[in-house]
Design an enzyme around this catalytic site. Structure first.
Site, PDB file in Angstrom:
ATOM      1  N   CYS A 169       0.831  -1.203   0.000  1.00  0.00           N
ATOM      2  CA  CYS A 169       0.000   0.000   0.000  1.00  0.00           C
ATOM      3  C   CYS A 169       0.866   1.254   0.000  1.00  0.00           C
ATOM      4  O   CYS A 169       1.823   1.367   0.762  1.00  0.00           O
ATOM      5  CB  CYS A 169      -0.909   0.006   1.224  1.00  0.00           C
ATOM      6  SG  CYS A 169      -1.942   1.482   1.358  1.00  0.00           S
ATOM      7  N   CYS A 191      -0.979   5.733   7.318  1.00  0.00           N
ATOM      8  CA  CYS A 191      -2.353   5.310   7.628  1.00  0.00           C
ATOM      9  C   CYS A 191      -2.309   4.266   8.742  1.00  0.00           C
ATOM     10  O   CYS A 191      -1.441   3.393   8.762  1.00  0.00           O
ATOM     11  CB  CYS A 191      -3.002   4.728   6.382  1.00  0.00           C
ATOM     12  SG  CYS A 191      -4.579   3.909   6.686  1.00  0.00           S
ATOM     13  N   CYS A 242      -3.593  -0.738   8.406  1.00  0.00           N
ATOM     14  CA  CYS A 242      -2.947  -2.053   8.269  1.00  0.00           C
ATOM     15  C   CYS A 242      -1.581  -2.003   8.920  1.00  0.00           C
ATOM     16  O   CYS A 242      -0.639  -1.471   8.337  1.00  0.00           O
ATOM     17  CB  CYS A 242      -2.780  -2.428   6.807  1.00  0.00           C
ATOM     18  SG  CYS A 242      -4.303  -2.552   5.896  1.00  0.00           S
ATOM     19  N   CYS A 264      -7.210   2.421  -1.156  1.00  0.00           N
ATOM     20  CA  CYS A 264      -7.139   1.491  -0.034  1.00  0.00           C
ATOM     21  C   CYS A 264      -7.176   0.078  -0.587  1.00  0.00           C
ATOM     22  O   CYS A 264      -8.092  -0.280  -1.346  1.00  0.00           O
ATOM     23  CB  CYS A 264      -8.306   1.712   0.930  1.00  0.00           C
ATOM     24  SG  CYS A 264      -8.353   0.499   2.278  1.00  0.00           S
ATOM     25  N   GLN A 322     -20.309  -9.679   9.645  1.00  0.00           N
ATOM     26  CA  GLN A 322     -18.856  -9.837   9.591  1.00  0.00           C
ATOM     27  C   GLN A 322     -18.326  -9.099   8.362  1.00  0.00           C
ATOM     28  O   GLN A 322     -18.861  -9.237   7.260  1.00  0.00           O
ATOM     29  CB  GLN A 322     -18.480 -11.311   9.520  1.00  0.00           C
ATOM     30  CG  GLN A 322     -18.744 -12.091  10.781  1.00  0.00           C
ATOM     31  CD  GLN A 322     -17.705 -11.840  11.865  1.00  0.00           C
ATOM     32  OE1 GLN A 322     -16.716 -11.152  11.651  1.00  0.00           O
ATOM     33  NE2 GLN A 322     -17.940 -12.404  13.036  1.00  0.00           N
ATOM     34  N   TYR A 341     -26.216 -13.834  21.688  1.00  0.00           N
ATOM     35  CA  TYR A 341     -25.580 -12.719  20.974  1.00  0.00           C
ATOM     36  C   TYR A 341     -25.746 -12.950  19.477  1.00  0.00           C
ATOM     37  O   TYR A 341     -24.789 -12.906  18.708  1.00  0.00           O
ATOM     38  CB  TYR A 341     -24.096 -12.580  21.336  1.00  0.00           C
ATOM     39  CG  TYR A 341     -23.825 -12.424  22.810  1.00  0.00           C
ATOM     40  CD1 TYR A 341     -23.832 -11.174  23.406  1.00  0.00           C
ATOM     41  CD2 TYR A 341     -23.577 -13.534  23.605  1.00  0.00           C
ATOM     42  CE1 TYR A 341     -23.584 -11.028  24.775  1.00  0.00           C
ATOM     43  CE2 TYR A 341     -23.333 -13.411  24.965  1.00  0.00           C
ATOM     44  CZ  TYR A 341     -23.337 -12.156  25.545  1.00  0.00           C
ATOM     45  OH  TYR A 341     -23.093 -12.022  26.881  1.00  0.00           O
ATOM     46  N   GLU A 357     -30.563 -11.496  21.574  1.00  0.00           N
ATOM     47  CA  GLU A 357     -29.696 -10.360  21.241  1.00  0.00           C
ATOM     48  C   GLU A 357     -30.262  -9.106  21.901  1.00  0.00           C
ATOM     49  O   GLU A 357     -31.477  -8.906  21.928  1.00  0.00           O
ATOM     50  CB  GLU A 357     -29.644 -10.189  19.714  1.00  0.00           C
ATOM     51  CG  GLU A 357     -29.141  -8.864  19.212  1.00  0.00           C
ATOM     52  CD  GLU A 357     -27.681  -8.634  19.554  1.00  0.00           C
ATOM     53  OE1 GLU A 357     -27.367  -7.510  19.989  1.00  0.00           O
ATOM     54  OE2 GLU A 357     -26.868  -9.576  19.404  1.00  0.00           O
ATOM     55  N   ASP A 385     -21.520 -15.888  20.493  1.00  0.00           N
ATOM     56  CA  ASP A 385     -20.637 -15.029  19.697  1.00  0.00           C
ATOM     57  C   ASP A 385     -20.614 -13.656  20.359  1.00  0.00           C
ATOM     58  O   ASP A 385     -21.176 -12.694  19.846  1.00  0.00           O
ATOM     59  CB  ASP A 385     -21.147 -14.947  18.260  1.00  0.00           C
ATOM     60  CG  ASP A 385     -20.197 -14.180  17.352  1.00  0.00           C
ATOM     61  OD1 ASP A 385     -19.084 -13.844  17.791  1.00  0.00           O
ATOM     62  OD2 ASP A 385     -20.580 -13.895  16.194  1.00  0.00           O
ATOM     63  N   CYS A 419     -13.689 -13.216  19.218  1.00  0.00           N
ATOM     64  CA  CYS A 419     -12.831 -12.256  18.514  1.00  0.00           C
ATOM     65  C   CYS A 419     -11.730 -11.744  19.434  1.00  0.00           C
ATOM     66  O   CYS A 419     -11.041 -10.775  19.101  1.00  0.00           O
ATOM     67  CB  CYS A 419     -13.654 -11.089  17.969  1.00  0.00           C
ATOM     68  SG  CYS A 419     -14.531 -10.135  19.238  1.00  0.00           S
TER      69      CYS A 419
END
Length: 473
Positions: free
Chosen positions: A75, A81, A84, A163, A285, A314, A335, A383, A410
């Site tokens: 990139c 930036c 990443c 990007c 996602q 969730y 949820e 989740d 996550c």
């Protein structure tokens, strides 16, 4: 004992590994120093910015000897930036580090001596994988810029020409809106002064349907001609939905009520043969390809035979629950967001799935009510957000007594601590755990774990005990 280093000191350090969150890990006489900008194998000069009794933090000011795993970042904005962090780290090493972080968390925090960790699932695409990006407006010289926050800063924005995480379409939409803002002479919002107007741009893409949704976020007031913005965006045949949101608070946020300027209220995405409607604030996602793999793993780990009573806690907009419904007897989703539940119900209707029910409620407070309505679960899928199954949610999930729990995570650290409680206090054995790389070139790693209940209490509801007995986590 006092720390063996001082704030402001510059040190010559060898970076050994990556910590969860992305900083390099170095040591000075056994004392841990987290180095932003250091990669495994690097020898760096680092300036210490924070010193605590147990660790220090620093920033790499010079790479004295680069790691053999350093590669050229693709990139043009890399380094300025903040999007990443690891484009300059070989992808195979990124995968190895993420897998190691999950293993280390399970061993160190979860006290799993030899965790049943399976090889990390690599991303299907290393670039162009995001279906949603949020950009910030800022003033760059005399013109409006539209891009991401500068690395390590929240008060500066780097204008982005290209990007690599989005598609050609996503880049073209962002540049078209930037040029529109310049032409209309609209001023970016300044958080420091509270002045200005343009705040954020959100672009969402249905990667398997070719549909796009755009949200412009501004400060209060209608200072632009909505029809002209619509004309600019309708030049892209893929754009099907254009929204406008107003943020009247100092906080940076895009999850706001919107006004539809043109098109449909939603776009659609297709995952595992199912259609999902995506509204401006709906959770999905952000890597469509890997979302399909994540849901496949959840379905595999659930070991469904067609008759099971499944809780999807969730559940968000119902994506995982709907992906499991074809192999289950009945699925019950819970949820806290009423908007998300409304989307989940709609998604079930769109796909003609009748063996699912979705309810709005806090997992820790209402899962007992769900059990009264749905009966005891055979399988529970969770989740949770990054904070994991905190407090009552953790205890009441364990207390449900399901034969199997599928935990989609996550955050390896909260996963490990939650699994320890489910093992030690509710008798669950960790059978499988597989990391998944959803977000190449970033520190983030997902995982799917299977827990199986052992002993005679399997299937029996375990009531809450006092907080002082269980411990609030």
């Amino acid at each position: 004992m006092a720390a063996p280093v001082r704030k402001g000191e510059e040190l010559d350090l060898r970076v050994d590994s990556l910590a969860y969150g992305g900083n390099g890990v170095a040591r000075r006489n056994g004392f841990v120093i987290f180095v932003r900008g250091g990669l495994p194998g690097d020898r760096v000069r680092a300036r210490l910015t924070k010193v605590k009794s147990g660790f220090a933090e620093g920033v790499a000011t010079e790479v004295i000897e680069p790691s053999s795993q350093r590669v050229a970042a693709e990139c043009r904005h890399f380094g300025t930036c903040g999007g990443c962090r690891f484009q300059d780290l070989a992808y195979e090493t990124q995968l190895a580090e993420k897998e190691r972080q999950v293993r280390d968390a399970l061993i160190r925090l979860g006290r799993f001596g030899d965790p049943p960790l399976e090889p990390i699932l690599p991303a299907a695409s290393r670039f162009g994988y995001r279906n949603k990006l949020e950009y910030s407006f800022a003033l760059g010289g005399d013109s409006v810029e539209l891009g991401f926050h500068r690395a390590g800063r929240w008060d500066e924005v780097v204008g982005i020409e290209e990007c690599l995480l989005t598609t050609d379409l996503g880049n073209a939409i962002r540049l078209a809106v930037r040029d529109w803002a310049r032409e209309e002479k609209l001023q970016p919002f300044d958080q420091a002064t509270g002045e200005g107007y343009l705040r954020h741009l959100v672009v969402r893409e249905g990667r398997n349907t070719g549909q796009s949704l755009v949200v412009l976020v501004t400060a209060p007031g209608e200072l632009f001609e909505t029809g002209y913005l619509v004309d600019v965006l309708r030049r892209f045949s893929e754009v099907r939905s254009i929204h406008w949101a107003v943020n009247d608070t100092p906080a940076e946020q895009t999850n706001l009520p919107t006004k539809l300027l043109w098109g449909e209220e939603f776009i659609e995405e297709e995952i595992l043969g199912l259609r999902f409607r995506i509204r401006p604030s709906a959770f999905l996602q952000t890597n469509t390809e890997m979302a399909a793999e994540l849901y496949r793993l959840a379905r595999e780990f659930a070991e469904l035979s067609g008759s099971e009573n499944v809780y999807d806690l969730y559940c968000g907009t119902g994506t995982i629950g709907l992906a499991l419904a074809g192999d289950a007897g009945r699925v019950w989703g819970l949820e806290i967001s009423e908007e998300a539940v409304a989307c989940a119900i709609e998604n079930a209707e769109v796909n003609g799935i009748s063996n699912v029910r979705f309810y709005a409620g806090n997992v820790g407070q209402t899962v007992e009510e769900l059990r009264e309505e749905a009966g005891p679960p055979d399988v529970v899928v969770v989740d949770p957000p990054r904070a994991g199954l905190a407090g009552k949610a953790l205890r009441r999930t364990g207390g449900l007594g399901a034969e199997r729990i599928v935990y989609v995570s996550c955050n390896p650290t909260t996963l490990a601590s939650d699994l320890q409680v489910l093992r030690d206090e509710y008798g669950y054995e960790l059978v499988r755990c597989r990391p998944v790389d959803m977000f190449p070139h970033t520190p983030h790693v997902e995982s799917v774990s299977l827990l199986r209940r052992s002993g005679s209490r399997s299937g029996a509801y375990v009531t809450d005990v006092a907080d002082e007995q269980v411990g609030v986590r």
